[in-house]
Write a protein that holds these residues in place. Structure first.
Motif, mmCIF file in Angstrom:
data_model
loop_
_atom_site.group_PDB
_atom_site.id
_atom_site.type_symbol
_atom_site.label_atom_id
_atom_site.label_comp_id
_atom_site.label_asym_id
_atom_site.label_seq_id
_atom_site.Cartn_x
_atom_site.Cartn_y
_atom_site.Cartn_z
ATOM 1 N N VAL A 113 -3.739 -7.363 -4.181
ATOM 2 C CA VAL A 113 -3.856 -6.102 -4.915
ATOM 3 C C VAL A 113 -5.082 -5.311 -4.447
ATOM 4 O O VAL A 113 -5.003 -4.092 -4.220
ATOM 5 C CB VAL A 113 -3.918 -6.371 -6.433
ATOM 6 N N VAL A 114 -6.202 -5.990 -4.292
ATOM 7 C CA VAL A 114 -7.427 -5.299 -3.860
ATOM 8 C C VAL A 114 -7.276 -4.755 -2.441
ATOM 9 O O VAL A 114 -7.621 -3.595 -2.157
ATOM 10 C CB VAL A 114 -8.650 -6.244 -3.940
ATOM 11 N N PRO A 160 0.816 -1.228 0.000
ATOM 12 C CA PRO A 160 0.000 0.000 0.000
ATOM 13 C C PRO A 160 0.847 1.274 0.000
ATOM 14 O O PRO A 160 0.471 2.276 -0.605
ATOM 15 C CB PRO A 160 -0.804 -0.117 1.302
ATOM 16 N N PHE A 208 -2.735 -0.087 -9.197
ATOM 17 C CA PHE A 208 -2.799 -1.509 -8.876
ATOM 18 C C PHE A 208 -3.315 -2.350 -10.044
ATOM 19 O O PHE A 208 -3.061 -3.557 -10.089
ATOM 20 C CB PHE A 208 -3.624 -1.735 -7.615
ATOM 21 N N SER A 251 -4.483 -4.072 -0.835
ATOM 22 C CA SER A 251 -3.479 -3.003 -0.856
ATOM 23 C C SER A 251 -4.073 -1.707 -1.384
ATOM 24 O O SER A 251 -3.735 -0.615 -0.909
ATOM 25 C CB SER A 251 -2.282 -3.423 -1.725
ATOM 26 N N TRP A 252 -4.939 -1.812 -2.383
ATOM 27 C CA TRP A 252 -5.616 -0.627 -2.937
ATOM 28 C C TRP A 252 -6.418 0.082 -1.853
ATOM 29 O O TRP A 252 -6.352 1.315 -1.726
ATOM 30 C CB TRP A 252 -6.518 -1.057 -4.090
ATOM 31 N N SER A 298 -4.947 5.180 -7.328
ATOM 32 C CA SER A 298 -4.499 3.899 -6.775
ATOM 33 C C SER A 298 -5.132 2.726 -7.512
ATOM 34 O O SER A 298 -4.519 1.659 -7.645
ATOM 35 C CB SER A 298 -4.797 3.820 -5.278
ATOM 36 N N ALA A 299 -6.347 2.908 -8.014
ATOM 37 C CA ALA A 299 -6.991 1.850 -8.799
ATOM 38 C C ALA A 299 -6.213 1.600 -10.094
ATOM 39 O O ALA A 299 -5.987 0.448 -10.489
ATOM 40 C CB ALA A 299 -8.434 2.228 -9.109
ATOM 41 N N TRP A 301 -8.307 7.640 -4.861
ATOM 42 C CA TRP A 301 -8.944 6.352 -5.114
ATOM 43 C C TRP A 301 -8.818 5.950 -6.587
ATOM 44 O O TRP A 301 -8.532 4.786 -6.903
ATOM 45 C CB TRP A 301 -10.413 6.394 -4.708
ATOM 46 N N SER A 353 -3.961 1.679 0.824
ATOM 47 C CA SER A 353 -3.107 2.748 0.302
ATOM 48 C C SER A 353 -3.742 4.123 0.406
ATOM 49 O O SER A 353 -3.039 5.145 0.500
ATOM 50 C CB SER A 353 -2.742 2.470 -1.160
ATOM 51 N N ASN A 354 -5.059 4.173 0.427
ATOM 52 C CA ASN A 354 -5.742 5.461 0.458
ATOM 53 C C ASN A 354 -5.711 6.127 1.828
ATOM 54 O O ASN A 354 -6.183 7.262 1.986
ATOM 55 C CB ASN A 354 -7.185 5.287 -0.019
ATOM 56 N N ALA A 372 1.859 2.695 -3.545
ATOM 57 C CA ALA A 372 0.861 3.513 -4.252
ATOM 58 C C ALA A 372 0.678 4.868 -3.578
ATOM 59 O O ALA A 372 0.573 5.901 -4.254
ATOM 60 C CB ALA A 372 -0.477 2.771 -4.305
#
Length: 425
Positions: A321-322, A101, A129, A324-325, A125-126, A122, A328-329, A104
């Protein structure tokens, strides 16, 4: 027949390892370390390097020495359950919980936000990833993609920035802001997560070396060690350069009190103007993408093996990945703040295991490993609790505590005690 080592192979594998190690933490911590260390910047950098790359290289050497090219080569002496727990914590730290995370979040705050302040974190980061997922879903291509294409761009942009800062320093280096550059460098070294990552990365690097024909025991070990040395040399130059750049900002009032990401942006803008901000965006993008790719791939391989194939590599990567997305925010500062206590708890125990792994042929009683590791973890936990105001502050009186190494003597004592406890396995 043992394959003769090719420099081009070692350069590509070493470049990939360099790129995977050089991620978000490595990029944002050295400049602030340099600013806080001032005239002692090299001391701070040296301990940062030792407790980052140095110990990561020690971990790789220990695994090569044992002939085990996976994380279990370090932790298996703890027993099945403790080993699995330690391994999972390490992988989660360098995976979806902290490191991935942060890649990103760092890219957004350094490479996007200064140029497009209103752009959605958002959405960015989408996109970030989605690229990571696309380049990670086929593990056989990961190392070659990183080493052959992304690493050269990363190195060139960083070297241009550092050379410019050396030729035209931003200001004179003044007395240090911190009175303990050793402890500061050590704790910053922890934050990069490279020691934990090395025990995971060795799997993908070994796989790459085998794919290039280094399948025999000696040739494989030699290829892994040579590649690790290539990565270490590159990291020494880049880390040192970034720490020096930070040290040249000691007397610049407008650069005081900035956090890690803001300081790096300010340094680059001062060196190159608005063009520098774009250049920094490129640096951050490639640094963080390469690390996220390597970590996601390694995490997927680890949990696929742990579950005996019941959870496929592809499914793990998608979950990582999901997750971490989403994390990361929260932003870089929040992730760093959250990670510090966890890393201060995990690292000492892992370091004990890494160091003792060098002496595995001489250590016959596994309780030496176990008691030493538990003592290190307990002392680290007491230090963390003291930081939250609980009455465990007595640990600050332990030897080496002022330097951040309160766990060392207890670990030694624990190892001695363990020697006299009969081992049943």
């Amino acid at each position: 027949m043992e394959k003769k080592q090719k420099f081009s192979d070692i350069l590509v594998i070493g470049g990939a390892l360099f790129a995977m190690f050089f991620g978000a933490g490595n990029l944002i911590f050295p400049p602030l370390l340099g600013q806080q260390s001032g005239t002692s910047w090299f001391i701070g950098f040296l301990f940062f390097f030792i407790f980052d790359v140095g110990l990561a290289l020690v971990a790789i050497l220990a695994l090569v020495r044992k002939g085990q090219f996976e994380i279990n080569g370090i932790t298996d002496v703890m027993g099945k359950v403790p080993s699995t727990i330690i391994n999972c914590i390490a992988v989660l730290c360098i995976g979806p919980l902290l490191a991935i995370p942060r890649t990103a979040a760092t890219t957004f705050e350094i490479g996007v936000q200064p140029l497009a302040p209103n752009f959605s974190t958002w959405i960015f980061s989408a996109i970030f990833f989605a690229i990571v997922l696309a380049l990670t879903i086929r593990p056989s291509k990961v190392v070659d993609i990183i080493g052959a294409f992304l690493t050269p761009v990363l190195v060139i942009t960083l070297l241009v920035m550092i050379i410019k800062g050396i030729i035209s320093p931003l200001g004179p280096i003044d007395l240090p802001e911190t009175t303990n550059p050793v402890q500061n460098g050590t704790l910053n070294g922890y934050q990069t997560l490279d020691v934990l990552a090395s025990m995971i990365f060795i799997m993908i690097i070994t796989s790459s070396a085998q794919g290039k024909g280094y399948t025999e025991g000696h040739s494989l070990s030699k290829a892994v060690l040579s590649s690790s040395c290539v990565a270490s040399i590159g990291l020494f130059v880049i880390y040192g350069g970034l720490t020096y750049l930070g040290a040249t900002t000691c007397n610049l009032a407008d650069m005081q009190g900035l956090n890690q990401t803001a300081l790096l942006v300010a340094i680059t803008k001062a060196l190159f103007g608005n063009t520098g901000v774009i250049l920094l965006g490129v640096i951050v993008l490639f640094a963080c993408l390469t690390t996220a790719i390597g970590l996601s791939s390694s995490t997927g391989a680890f949990f696929e093996e742990l579950t005996g194939g019941k959870v496929s590599y592809k499914k793990v990567v998608i979950i990582v990945v999901v997750f971490s997305w989403l994390i990361s925010n929260a932003g870089v500062s929040t992730i760093i703040q959250f990670s510090a206590p966890l890393l201060n708890l995990v690292y000492p125990g892992v370091l004990v295991l890494i160091i003792l792994a060098f002496f595995h042929k001489s250590i016959k009683n596994k309780n030496i490993y176990r008691v030493a590791t538990y003592f290190a973890i307990i002392v680290s936990a007491l230090e963390i609790l003291a930081g939250f105001g609980l009455p465990t502050g007595f640990v600050k009186f332990l030897p080496l505590a002022p330097m951040g190494f309160a766990w060392i003597v207890p670990a030694i004592v624990g190892g001695i005690i363990g020697k006299f406890i009969p081992c049943k396995d």
